[in-house]
Design an enzyme around this catalytic site. Sequence first.
Site: not given
Length: 253
Positions: A12, A14-15, A23, A48, A50, A54-55, A75, A105-106, A156, A195-196, A217-218
């Site tokens: 993922n 996204d981040h 920026r 994802h 959104r 936001r990302h 996503e 986050t989700t 998932e 997730h996580g 992802g994160h």
Amino acid sequence: MTAYSKLRLGVNIDHVATIRNARGGEYPDPVRAAKLAAAAGADGITAHLREDRRHIRDDDIRRIREEVDAPLNFEMAATDEMVDIALRHLPHAACIVPEKRAERTTEGGLDAVRGHNHLQPVVRQLGDAGIRVSLFIEADSKQLEAAVALGAPVVELHAGAYADLEGAEQAVELARIVEAAAYAERLGLECHVGHGLTFDNVAPVAAIGTVRELNIGHFLIGEAVFSGLDSAVRRMRSLMDNARADSQGARSA
Ligand code: PXP
């Protein structure tokens, strides 16, 4: 005995976009990250889009489809706007997630039981377009049965609670995921987990033979700050592969 296939890794990105958007410019470029992750061993890219952008931005989705060879897992919330975007870009897969504007986050799984009537046309339209639909749900038998009722081929399981807890409490959450993954297989659903997940907690999940894909992802993007994305993805890939190989060795011994 069931022949278990290789466990896929969806990265993922996204981040990477979160950092770019801090920026407001063009870098770091999430599409470059997607290419790099695929070259390092990711089997797919997850992004994802959104509602509040936001990302990931709309143009990132277009560029991923045009420039990245790896399959895209899009996503999305179950909204008309996102369905239109999915139908325009025709990703390999779409993962339907709940979305709240204020969440960081989700935060939880989709309620596929209560949301049946709202979700049904979304699952149908995406499926009719040849997009593999998954539902991001809690590891719960009622939610799995609801996914079957909706005709979604994939679920998932939300690993957030497993990832947040430790010790005996974490073992309880892992057991819930193991049980749900087994039930998903009996129901004919393909099972993913996400997730996580981190280097430290991925192995027990990767060892679940009926889980076919992990979406991460994160942690990987954070780790990339220290070791580079290539190295982070390769290490995750090898931790997953080793855990899967060990569990299969243990089963056939
Ligand atoms: N899978 C789904 C459905 C998600 O919503 C997320 C978070 O965006 C992930 C996987 C990846 O979670 P994390 O970024 O914590 O690895």
